[in-house]
Motif scaffolding. Sequence first.
Motif: not given
Length: 146
Positions: A8, A99, A127-129, A131, A136
């Motif tokens: 991620v 991701c 952009d799941y950083t 989350s 996630l």
Amino acid sequence: MAITWILVANASLAKLYANLGPNKGLTLVKELIHPESRQKNSELVTDRAGSMPGFGNGSGAKIQQTMPKEHEAKIFAQEIAQELYHGRATNAFGRAIVCAPPSFMGMLNAVMDSPTAQMITDRFEKDYTKSPEPVLRDRLASCLFL
């Protein structure tokens, strides 16, 4: 069952998780931070653009080919690609999921070697950083057995 790595990432932060199998959840393997990508372009360069003799009546100015912030993002993409390469070379994972925002995904794809790229089974251009882990897990439920 093979270990799955989940990357991620964005231009300044990357989190690498591992899924060891069904009902094992996610384990944070490594976190990479690249603070230079968060700085302004003006903070990354020390001088203004230099000047060069121009042709014709006007004077020339040296224009940078790549913005400093974009250059830093490319450096970070290479660092992440190296981490994935090392994981593949040491058989630390059997497949990978990536991701990243679309622009950074393009940078990653450009610097990743072919054998490592072939181990990526799923790509999510998000952009799941930021989350949290439960969110996630929900987002990756379609491609992982958590």
